[in-house]
Design a protein around this motif. Sequence first.
Motif, PDB file in Angstrom:
ATOM      1  N   GLN A 170       0.846  -1.191   0.000  1.00  0.00           N
ATOM      2  CA  GLN A 170       0.000   0.000   0.000  1.00  0.00           C
ATOM      3  C   GLN A 170       0.885   1.244   0.000  1.00  0.00           C
ATOM      4  O   GLN A 170       1.726   1.419   0.887  1.00  0.00           O
ATOM      5  N   VAL A 171       0.713   2.078  -1.021  1.00  0.00           N
ATOM      6  CA  VAL A 171       1.479   3.338  -1.062  1.00  0.00           C
ATOM      7  C   VAL A 171       0.484   4.482  -1.222  1.00  0.00           C
ATOM      8  O   VAL A 171      -0.300   4.502  -2.180  1.00  0.00           O
ATOM      9  N   ASP A 172       0.511   5.402  -0.296  1.00  0.00           N
ATOM     10  CA  ASP A 172      -0.399   6.547  -0.365  1.00  0.00           C
ATOM     11  C   ASP A 172       0.397   7.846  -0.378  1.00  0.00           C
ATOM     12  O   ASP A 172       1.498   7.918   0.172  1.00  0.00           O
ATOM     13  N   GLY A 173      -0.220   8.845  -0.978  1.00  0.00           N
ATOM     14  CA  GLY A 173       0.399  10.172  -0.988  1.00  0.00           C
ATOM     15  C   GLY A 173       0.825  10.570  -2.390  1.00  0.00           C
ATOM     16  O   GLY A 173       0.754   9.782  -3.340  1.00  0.00           O
ATOM     17  N   VAL A 174       1.290  11.802  -2.483  1.00  0.00           N
ATOM     18  CA  VAL A 174       1.649  12.400  -3.782  1.00  0.00           C
ATOM     19  C   VAL A 174       3.164  12.367  -3.939  1.00  0.00           C
ATOM     20  O   VAL A 174       3.905  12.704  -3.006  1.00  0.00           O
ATOM     21  N   LEU A 175       3.611  11.959  -5.126  1.00  0.00           N
ATOM     22  CA  LEU A 175       5.056  11.939  -5.397  1.00  0.00           C
ATOM     23  C   LEU A 175       5.558  13.367  -5.573  1.00  0.00           C
ATOM     24  O   LEU A 175       4.893  14.202  -6.195  1.00  0.00           O
ATOM     25  N   ARG A 176       6.730  13.637  -5.062  1.00  0.00           N
ATOM     26  CA  ARG A 176       7.294  14.986  -5.203  1.00  0.00           C
ATOM     27  C   ARG A 176       7.890  15.166  -6.606  1.00  0.00           C
ATOM     28  O   ARG A 176       8.211  14.169  -7.277  1.00  0.00           O
ATOM     29  N   SER A 207      -3.428   5.351  -2.992  1.00  0.00           N
ATOM     30  CA  SER A 207      -3.705   6.537  -3.809  1.00  0.00           C
ATOM     31  C   SER A 207      -2.570   6.855  -4.786  1.00  0.00           C
ATOM     32  O   SER A 207      -2.794   7.443  -5.845  1.00  0.00           O
ATOM     33  N   THR A 208      -1.351   6.472  -4.456  1.00  0.00           N
ATOM     34  CA  THR A 208      -0.215   6.770  -5.348  1.00  0.00           C
ATOM     35  C   THR A 208      -0.371   6.014  -6.670  1.00  0.00           C
ATOM     36  O   THR A 208      -0.165   6.583  -7.752  1.00  0.00           O
ATOM     37  N   PHE A 209      -0.759   4.760  -6.583  1.00  0.00           N
ATOM     38  CA  PHE A 209      -0.934   3.971  -7.820  1.00  0.00           C
ATOM     39  C   PHE A 209      -2.209   4.384  -8.548  1.00  0.00           C
ATOM     40  O   PHE A 209      -2.251   4.379  -9.778  1.00  0.00           O
ATOM     41  N   SER A 210      -3.253   4.737  -7.778  1.00  0.00           N
ATOM     42  CA  SER A 210      -4.500   5.174  -8.420  1.00  0.00           C
ATOM     43  C   SER A 210      -4.244   6.409  -9.272  1.00  0.00           C
ATOM     44  O   SER A 210      -4.855   6.589 -10.320  1.00  0.00           O
ATOM     45  N   CYS A 231       4.460 -12.453  -9.306  1.00  0.00           N
ATOM     46  CA  CYS A 231       3.758 -11.485 -10.154  1.00  0.00           C
ATOM     47  C   CYS A 231       3.352 -10.291  -9.303  1.00  0.00           C
ATOM     48  O   CYS A 231       3.418 -10.351  -8.070  1.00  0.00           O
ATOM     49  N   GLY A 232       2.981  -9.212  -9.966  1.00  0.00           N
ATOM     50  CA  GLY A 232       2.510  -8.024  -9.264  1.00  0.00           C
ATOM     51  C   GLY A 232       1.362  -7.455 -10.071  1.00  0.00           C
ATOM     52  O   GLY A 232       1.330  -7.615 -11.289  1.00  0.00           O
ATOM     53  N   TYR A 233       0.406  -6.836  -9.411  1.00  0.00           N
ATOM     54  CA  TYR A 233      -0.738  -6.295 -10.163  1.00  0.00           C
ATOM     55  C   TYR A 233      -1.329  -5.087  -9.474  1.00  0.00           C
ATOM     56  O   TYR A 233      -1.074  -4.817  -8.296  1.00  0.00           O
ATOM     57  N   ILE A 234      -2.143  -4.372 -10.245  1.00  0.00           N
ATOM     58  CA  ILE A 234      -2.902  -3.223  -9.746  1.00  0.00           C
ATOM     59  C   ILE A 234      -4.346  -3.441 -10.180  1.00  0.00           C
ATOM     60  O   ILE A 234      -4.601  -3.855 -11.329  1.00  0.00           O
ATOM     61  N   ASN A 235      -5.271  -3.198  -9.295  1.00  0.00           N
ATOM     62  CA  ASN A 235      -6.677  -3.418  -9.641  1.00  0.00           C
ATOM     63  C   ASN A 235      -7.094  -2.521 -10.796  1.00  0.00           C
ATOM     64  O   ASN A 235      -6.729  -1.343 -10.828  1.00  0.00           O
ATOM     65  N   PRO A 236      -7.881  -3.060 -11.735  1.00  0.00           N
ATOM     66  CA  PRO A 236      -8.317  -2.230 -12.868  1.00  0.00           C
ATOM     67  C   PRO A 236      -9.278  -1.149 -12.402  1.00  0.00           C
ATOM     68  O   PRO A 236     -10.087  -1.360 -11.500  1.00  0.00           O
ATOM     69  N   ASP A 237      -9.173   0.019 -13.043  1.00  0.00           N
ATOM     70  CA  ASP A 237     -10.051   1.143 -12.701  1.00  0.00           C
ATOM     71  C   ASP A 237     -10.328   1.970 -13.956  1.00  0.00           C
ATOM     72  O   ASP A 237     -10.013   1.535 -15.071  1.00  0.00           O
ATOM     73  N   GLU A 238     -10.855   3.164 -13.776  1.00  0.00           N
ATOM     74  CA  GLU A 238     -11.222   3.980 -14.944  1.00  0.00           C
ATOM     75  C   GLU A 238      -9.996   4.280 -15.812  1.00  0.00           C
ATOM     76  O   GLU A 238     -10.105   4.389 -17.036  1.00  0.00           O
ATOM     77  N   THR A 239      -8.840   4.438 -15.184  1.00  0.00           N
ATOM     78  CA  THR A 239      -7.605   4.709 -15.945  1.00  0.00           C
ATOM     79  C   THR A 239      -7.292   3.526 -16.860  1.00  0.00           C
ATOM     80  O   THR A 239      -6.897   3.695 -18.020  1.00  0.00           O
ATOM     81  N   THR A 240      -7.495   2.325 -16.344  1.00  0.00           N
ATOM     82  CA  THR A 240      -7.251   1.109 -17.136  1.00  0.00           C
ATOM     83  C   THR A 240      -8.206   1.064 -18.331  1.00  0.00           C
ATOM     84  O   THR A 240      -7.797   0.792 -19.466  1.00  0.00           O
ATOM     85  N   PHE A 241      -9.483   1.319 -18.042  1.00  0.00           N
ATOM     86  CA  PHE A 241     -10.489   1.205 -19.111  1.00  0.00           C
ATOM     87  C   PHE A 241     -10.244   2.276 -20.178  1.00  0.00           C
ATOM     88  O   PHE A 241     -10.345   2.003 -21.376  1.00  0.00           O
TER      89      PHE A 241
END
Length: 471
Positions: A170-176, A207-210, A231-241
């Motif tokens: 889990q990674v949250d926050g905004v990248l600098r 939120s960082t990956f979202s 393996c590694g994955y990120i849940n599909p969302d509107e960005t994916t679609f």
Amino acid sequence: MSTGTLFDKVWDRHTVRMLPSGQTQLFIGLHLIHEVTSPQAFSMLRDRQLAVPFPQRTIATVDHIVPTESQARPYADGLAEEMMVAIERNCRQFGIRLHQPGSGKQGVVHIIAPEQGLTQPGMTVACGDSHTATHGAFGAIAFGIGTSQVRDVLATQTLSLTRLKVRKVQVDGVLRPGVYAKDVILSILRKLTAKGGVGYAYEFAGSTFSAMSMEERMTVCNMAIEGGARCGYINPDETTFAYLKGREHAPAGAAWDKAVAWWRSIASDANAVFDDVVTFDAATFEPTVTWGISPDHGIGVGETIPAKASFALDEQANIEEAYQYMDLKAGQAIKGLKIDVAFIGSCTNGRISDLREAARVIAAHGGQVAAHVKAFIVPGSEAVKVVAESEGLDKVFTAHGFEWRQAGCSMCLAMNPDKLTGAQISASSSNRNFKGRQGSPTGRTLLMSPAMVAMAALEGRIADVRDVLKK
Ligand code: SF4
């Protein structure tokens, strides 16, 4: 109510049967092949007189051995030419689509499948290349496999695999500013180590990956394997679609709506149970550079080479080996280290957004590649090259002293003419800094983001990209 992870849902839906060994026979939706790990697999099929029952589920490209300067055939390297001839013959014989140089669709295997819309959420994907985890960015579960498994997938469209545990990263926050997806994954690897993920699938959440684009997500998932995760994955969302919509192999019309509904349903449930959870604050990440011989040997660009004593006891022999091989000492600054070669490309960072960011850094810096540095930029696919040229990025690169090449793996693995010589130091946007990885048995690789590679090329040494971005 379902309480599953995406991994569990996709695994269960692709299970053919449980094997007496305790492994699962898993159906593979998409099989990607290239010229290096497929010839023997096809020979094994021929020896056993086996057919390929689902040829439409396998897609072939050529990437590892393809020269990135002249691609005129026959290739100067006889072995490379042999591999090309073999994949052409094998694809013809078994009815498999092959994307050749000049087709407009050739490129690094993990770049062409997503850009053509072949990789989709909820799929199982396999490829005879370690960095197949890239496709997990779409919410697929994707495995790098060996040659005998390539044979198995060709012959049966299935694999025998042991079910994995799932760790939520889990990674949250905004990248600098100046901190990129590459820095995120290098920072995660540094903390969780190169072996920490053995037996796990990594779910990258938060939120960082979202907030990341699909290309950034691919960079992250690409290197899950470097943390030991299968393996590694990120849940599909509107960005994916949004990324998939309209791509050549993406569903269209009514099939699109149906697919999106299915893709939404396979995401991890809000109350999914994980075998482990680790958390990070994105605001703590720095532009990162590896100093050693494993991708988890990363430090912030402002840090010094860490002391052996700061590592676990069972790691210390490896750290000593890293000091020796890299000719670096604990306490030495990484910033200012002179480089010989700068390489931007690979399935980790050879996409259009990587090239755009490199061009932005180059323009902001305004200088020329340092006189002692050989710097080259290799688009990950022919399609990336076309877009980059349509935007004039190639002109920016060449005007500042970078070479602009044809699509391929290039110096990521150096199975082609792009190689380090002697103990040269390479600033590289690729994914592995193992001993000898870039073609010279004594060559030294420092992994970093494409923006940091561009900066290093211009300065002739490791430098902090934030110095030009804040101007
Ligand atoms: S770019 Fe590197 S890691 Fe990616 S497919 Fe090619 S050799 Fe493998």
